[in-house]
Design an enzyme around this catalytic site. Sequence first.
Site, short mmCIF file in Angstrom:
data_model
loop_
_atom_site.label_atom_id
_atom_site.label_comp_id
_atom_site.label_asym_id
_atom_site.label_seq_id
_atom_site.Cartn_x
_atom_site.Cartn_y
_atom_site.Cartn_z
N GLY A 77 -37.82 69.11 -7.25
CA GLY A 77 -39.14 68.48 -7.40
C GLY A 77 -39.15 67.09 -6.77
O GLY A 77 -38.44 66.85 -5.78
N GLU A 88 -14.44 72.31 18.30
CA GLU A 88 -15.47 71.38 17.80
C GLU A 88 -16.55 72.16 17.04
O GLU A 88 -16.99 71.76 15.97
CB GLU A 88 -16.08 70.60 18.97
CG GLU A 88 -17.19 69.67 18.53
CD GLU A 88 -17.64 68.67 19.60
OE1 GLU A 88 -17.02 68.64 20.68
OE2 GLU A 88 -18.61 67.94 19.34
N ILE A 126 -15.44 60.47 21.90
CA ILE A 126 -15.64 61.17 23.17
C ILE A 126 -17.07 60.95 23.63
O ILE A 126 -18.02 61.10 22.86
CB ILE A 126 -15.28 62.68 23.06
CG1 ILE A 126 -15.43 63.36 24.42
CG2 ILE A 126 -16.07 63.40 21.98
CD1 ILE A 126 -14.69 64.67 24.54
N SER A 132 -27.61 68.42 26.72
CA SER A 132 -27.28 69.85 26.84
C SER A 132 -26.79 70.20 28.24
O SER A 132 -25.86 70.99 28.41
CB SER A 132 -28.51 70.70 26.53
OG SER A 132 -29.00 70.40 25.25
N GLN A 163 -37.81 82.83 -12.82
CA GLN A 163 -37.24 83.83 -11.91
C GLN A 163 -37.20 83.31 -10.47
O GLN A 163 -36.28 83.60 -9.71
CB GLN A 163 -38.06 85.13 -11.99
CG GLN A 163 -37.32 86.28 -11.34
CD GLN A 163 -38.16 87.54 -11.30
OE1 GLN A 163 -39.29 87.53 -10.80
NE2 GLN A 163 -37.63 88.62 -11.85
C1 LIG Z 1 -25.51 61.87 15.12
C2 LIG Z 1 -25.13 62.30 16.50
C3 LIG Z 1 -23.82 62.18 16.91
C4 LIG Z 1 -23.46 62.56 18.20
N1 LIG Z 1 -22.16 62.36 18.62
C5 LIG Z 1 -21.87 62.55 19.95
C6 LIG Z 1 -20.59 62.17 20.46
O1 LIG Z 1 -19.70 61.70 19.73
N2 LIG Z 1 -20.36 62.34 21.77
C7 LIG Z 1 -21.30 62.84 22.62
O2 LIG Z 1 -21.03 62.96 23.81
N3 LIG Z 1 -22.52 63.22 22.16
C8 LIG Z 1 -22.82 63.07 20.85
N4 LIG Z 1 -24.07 63.41 20.37
C9 LIG Z 1 -25.05 63.94 21.30
C10 LIG Z 1 -25.34 65.42 21.12
O3 LIG Z 1 -24.24 66.20 21.46
C11 LIG Z 1 -26.59 65.74 21.95
O4 LIG Z 1 -27.69 65.08 21.33
C12 LIG Z 1 -26.85 67.22 22.08
O5 LIG Z 1 -25.87 67.81 22.90
C13 LIG Z 1 -28.25 67.53 22.65
O6 LIG Z 1 -28.47 66.83 23.82
P1 LIG Z 1 -29.84 65.98 23.99
O7 LIG Z 1 -29.95 65.11 22.82
O8 LIG Z 1 -29.82 65.37 25.33
O9 LIG Z 1 -30.98 67.07 23.91
P2 LIG Z 1 -31.63 67.88 25.14
O10 LIG Z 1 -30.53 68.46 25.95
O11 LIG Z 1 -32.61 67.01 25.80
O12 LIG Z 1 -32.38 69.04 24.35
C14 LIG Z 1 -33.68 68.90 23.80
C15 LIG Z 1 -34.13 70.28 23.28
O13 LIG Z 1 -34.18 71.20 24.39
C16 LIG Z 1 -33.41 72.33 24.09
N5 LIG Z 1 -32.77 72.87 25.30
C17 LIG Z 1 -32.05 72.22 26.24
N6 LIG Z 1 -31.58 73.08 27.15
C18 LIG Z 1 -32.00 74.32 26.77
C19 LIG Z 1 -31.84 75.64 27.31
N7 LIG Z 1 -31.09 75.87 28.39
N8 LIG Z 1 -32.40 76.66 26.64
C20 LIG Z 1 -33.13 76.46 25.52
N9 LIG Z 1 -33.33 75.24 24.97
C21 LIG Z 1 -32.76 74.18 25.59
C22 LIG Z 1 -32.33 71.83 23.14
O14 LIG Z 1 -31.76 72.90 22.40
C23 LIG Z 1 -33.14 70.87 22.28
O15 LIG Z 1 -33.82 71.59 21.29
C24 LIG Z 1 -24.43 63.09 19.08
C25 LIG Z 1 -25.75 63.24 18.65
C26 LIG Z 1 -26.10 62.83 17.39
C27 LIG Z 1 -27.55 62.96 16.99
#
Ligand SMILES: Cc1cc2nc3c(=O)[nH]c(=O)nc-3n(C[C@H](O)[C@H](O)[C@H](O)COP(=O)(O)OP(=O)(O)OC[C@H]3O[C@@H](n4cnc5c(N)ncnc54)[C@H](O)[C@@H]3O)c2cc1C
Length: 382
Positions: free
Chosen positions: A341, A244, A123, A132, A281
């Site tokens: 360690g 999910e 997906i 996000s 401990q």
């Molecule tokens: C190994 C891996 C597999 C993945 N597989 C898939 C996949 O199969 N399909 C797919 O579509 N995606 C996939 N992803 C993507 C993943 O879902 C996104 O990386 C994730 O949703 C975060 O989006 P971003 O990387 O753009 O981070 P950003 O959205 O840029 O976020 C950066 C930081 O800002 C914070 N932030 C953003 N908005 C807010 C808010 N409103 N309030 C507070 N903090 C906020 C976030 O929490 C984060 O800490 C994958 C990612 C990885 C690393």
Amino acid sequence: MKRDIFTEEHELFREQFRRFAEKEVAPRVSQWNERGMSDRETWRRCGAAGFLGASQPVEYGGAGGDFLYDAIIMEELAALRAHALMISLHSDICLPYLLAYGSEAQKRQYVPGAIAGEILLGIAMTEPGTGSDLANVQTKARRDGDHYVINGAKTFISNGQIGDLFIVVCKTDPDAVPPHTGISLLLVDAGTPGFSKGRKLDKLGLRGQDTSELAFDDCRVPVNNLLGAEGQGFKMLMQGLQQERLCIAVSAIASCRRALDDTVAYVKQRHAFGQPIAAFQNTQFTLVELATEVEIGQAFVDKLLAAHVRHDEIVSEVSMAKWWTTDLQKRLTSQCVQLHGGYGFMLEYPIAMDYADAAVQSIYAGTNEIMKVIIARRLGLG
Ligand SMILES: Cc1cc2nc3c(=O)[nH]c(=O)nc-3n(C[C@H](O)[C@H](O)[C@H](O)COP(=O)(O)OP(=O)(O)OC[C@H]3O[C@@H](n4cnc5c(N)ncnc54)[C@H](O)[C@@H]3O)c2cc1C
């Protein structure tokens, strides 16, 4: 503590899957980790043995069980650290979209092959510029007669290299207000002209799972590849994300158990100052506190699993479980590394990889911050 959500049939299934996984999966884990990808033959074997459609309808080749069968598979794979074989992504995240929103023709075309392990699924939501903020995706699908023409780029897509069919999140109406009402889901076969697989990304953890870039350059797909209705994509995604996120919580607790069990064994055999590390401990209290949290987490996850099987609405609770269990997994693996360690820092010790693998759990499937945003909203806080 004895878990009370599983029936005798579930436990028999667990035994059956464990035997299969010990023979067919465990011996391949390190090879997958080295090459950064699982292999198609193992997927086919999983399909042939009935493990890709455990909870899918019998009419499409599934076993018609409930979601607990899928949870068992996730737990057993986590126990083997077989993250490369992302069965939950295929069977519990992607397949449900096809089954819930696909036309009869789409289901007949794809579901039996997916359950057989012949058509591997992914997906594609995330883009280089947005993760996000899903409503802000920039990949566009313009209608042109009987086709959509897709242009855009996706990144971090699991199963990106090995996948055969992708559910692609696109804007069919880039001017829609609010923006999320312009989002649709399109099915794109890997061989479609204009669709290409980009780099397989080099990652800190989950080394055996392929995570890739995907590109769409005037990629034409028939309008029949629209999943559900135009403009309903965001709504469908929000419904699918509950399962999910529950999958992540299930795997987080199972991975915690694995890391904890290994650490308990390690501290009993490692000696310092004339006694086992386990006799200090500090070691005891650390492991006791972690073991307590794992039991608390398991009880919560089991309650959610039972509720999910009953189709209860548990969006807030699943979001809570996602952030809390993955936070626990990160803390737990960090403390377990400490108790190992220097050996804990060596990749030949599985606990080092556990620590690296845990890092992503709070990021994908909606970051833990986004989980808290969802819960805050549902508490009426914003
Ligand atoms: C190994 C891996 C597999 C993945 N597989 C898939 C996949 O199969 N399909 C797919 O579509 N995606 C996939 N992803 C993507 C993943 O879902 C996104 O990386 C994730 O949703 C975060 O989006 P971003 O990387 O753009 O981070 P950003 O959205 O840029 O976020 C950066 C930081 O800002 C914070 N932030 C953003 N908005 C807010 C808010 N409103 N309030 C507070 N903090 C906020 C976030 O929490 C984060 O800490 C994958 C990612 C990885 C690393």
